[in-house]
Design a protein around this motif. Structure first.
Motif, PDB file in Angstrom:
ATOM      1  N   GLU A  38      -0.627  -3.752 -11.632  1.00  0.00           N
ATOM      2  CA  GLU A  38       0.546  -4.535 -11.255  1.00  0.00           C
ATOM      3  C   GLU A  38       0.810  -4.468  -9.756  1.00  0.00           C
ATOM      4  N   PHE A  39       1.420  -5.521  -9.281  1.00  0.00           N
ATOM      5  CA  PHE A  39       1.806  -5.608  -7.871  1.00  0.00           C
ATOM      6  C   PHE A  39       2.942  -4.643  -7.579  1.00  0.00           C
ATOM      7  N   VAL A  40       2.872  -3.980  -6.437  1.00  0.00           N
ATOM      8  CA  VAL A  40       3.926  -3.064  -6.000  1.00  0.00           C
ATOM      9  C   VAL A  40       4.616  -3.583  -4.745  1.00  0.00           C
ATOM     10  N   ALA A  41       3.844  -3.843  -3.708  1.00  0.00           N
ATOM     11  CA  ALA A  41       4.417  -4.291  -2.430  1.00  0.00           C
ATOM     12  C   ALA A  41       3.355  -5.047  -1.641  1.00  0.00           C
ATOM     13  N   GLY A  42       3.800  -5.986  -0.811  1.00  0.00           N
ATOM     14  CA  GLY A  42       2.877  -6.757   0.003  1.00  0.00           C
ATOM     15  C   GLY A  42       3.466  -7.060   1.359  1.00  0.00           C
ATOM     16  N   ILE A  43       2.592  -7.332   2.314  1.00  0.00           N
ATOM     17  CA  ILE A  43       3.031  -7.647   3.673  1.00  0.00           C
ATOM     18  C   ILE A  43       2.106  -8.730   4.224  1.00  0.00           C
ATOM     19  N   ASN A  44       2.685  -9.690   4.925  1.00  0.00           N
ATOM     20  CA  ASN A  44       1.855 -10.771   5.442  1.00  0.00           C
ATOM     21  C   ASN A  44       1.136 -10.342   6.719  1.00  0.00           C
ATOM     22  N   ARG A  45       0.364 -11.258   7.285  1.00  0.00           N
ATOM     23  CA  ARG A  45      -0.536 -10.912   8.395  1.00  0.00           C
ATOM     24  C   ARG A  45       0.225 -10.399   9.619  1.00  0.00           C
ATOM     25  N   SER A  46       1.378 -10.986   9.883  1.00  0.00           N
ATOM     26  CA  SER A  46       2.114 -10.658  11.105  1.00  0.00           C
ATOM     27  C   SER A  46       3.215  -9.636  10.891  1.00  0.00           C
ATOM     28  N   SER A  47       3.369  -9.159   9.666  1.00  0.00           N
ATOM     29  CA  SER A  47       4.454  -8.228   9.305  1.00  0.00           C
ATOM     30  C   SER A  47       5.827  -8.888   9.305  1.00  0.00           C
ATOM     31  N   SER A  48       5.870 -10.194   9.390  1.00  0.00           N
ATOM     32  CA  SER A  48       7.167 -10.875   9.426  1.00  0.00           C
ATOM     33  C   SER A  48       7.799 -10.964   8.039  1.00  0.00           C
ATOM     34  N   SER A  49       6.991 -10.802   6.988  1.00  0.00           N
ATOM     35  CA  SER A  49       7.527 -10.872   5.620  1.00  0.00           C
ATOM     36  C   SER A  49       6.953  -9.747   4.766  1.00  0.00           C
TER      37      SER A  49
END
Length: 122
Positions: free
Chosen positions: A46-57
């Motif tokens: 299961e998914f726990v946490a994610g971050i986009n390429r620039s850390s903006s989201s």
């Protein structure tokens, strides 16, 4: 090709904290969204946490919101998961994964690490 290696797992008492790290090598890491997933015995990943390429989201599963924090350092090719107020139900193997797209569905991730075990005792 991107290689991912997790570290930081271990045994901790309920209410404690752990910090997981994911070190990336290979292609430009900054070109990939990166997430943490977990799989408990007998359960699906299961998914726990994610971050986009620039850390903006950043994105979190409801079960970890307010307790876990994901961050990344593209200069060091690392992604970190700070886990606080750990609960026995957080016990699982935690995996780092990278994706060129924006989906956090496990089947859509392009690269995976081998995982690190987190055990939370009650």
């Amino acid at each position: 090709q991107v290689q991912l290696a997790e570290s930081g797992g271990g045994l901790v008492q309920a209410g404690g904290s752990l910090r997981l790290s994911c070190a990336a090598s290979g292609r430009t890491f900054s070109g990939y969204a990166t997430g943490w997933f977990r799989q408990a015995p007998g359960k699906e990943r299961e998914f726990v946490a994610g971050i986009n390429r620039s850390s903006s989201s950043t994105y979190y599963a409801d079960s970890v919101k307010g307790r876990f924090t994901i961050s990344r350092d593209n200069a060091k090719n690392t992604v970190t998961l700070q886990m606080n107020s750990l609960k026995p139900e957080d016990t699982a193997v935690y995996y780092c994964a990278a994706n060129r797209g924006s989906s956090w569905y496990p089947g859509n991730m392009d690269y995976w690490g081998k995982g690190t075990l987190v055990t939370v005792s009650s």
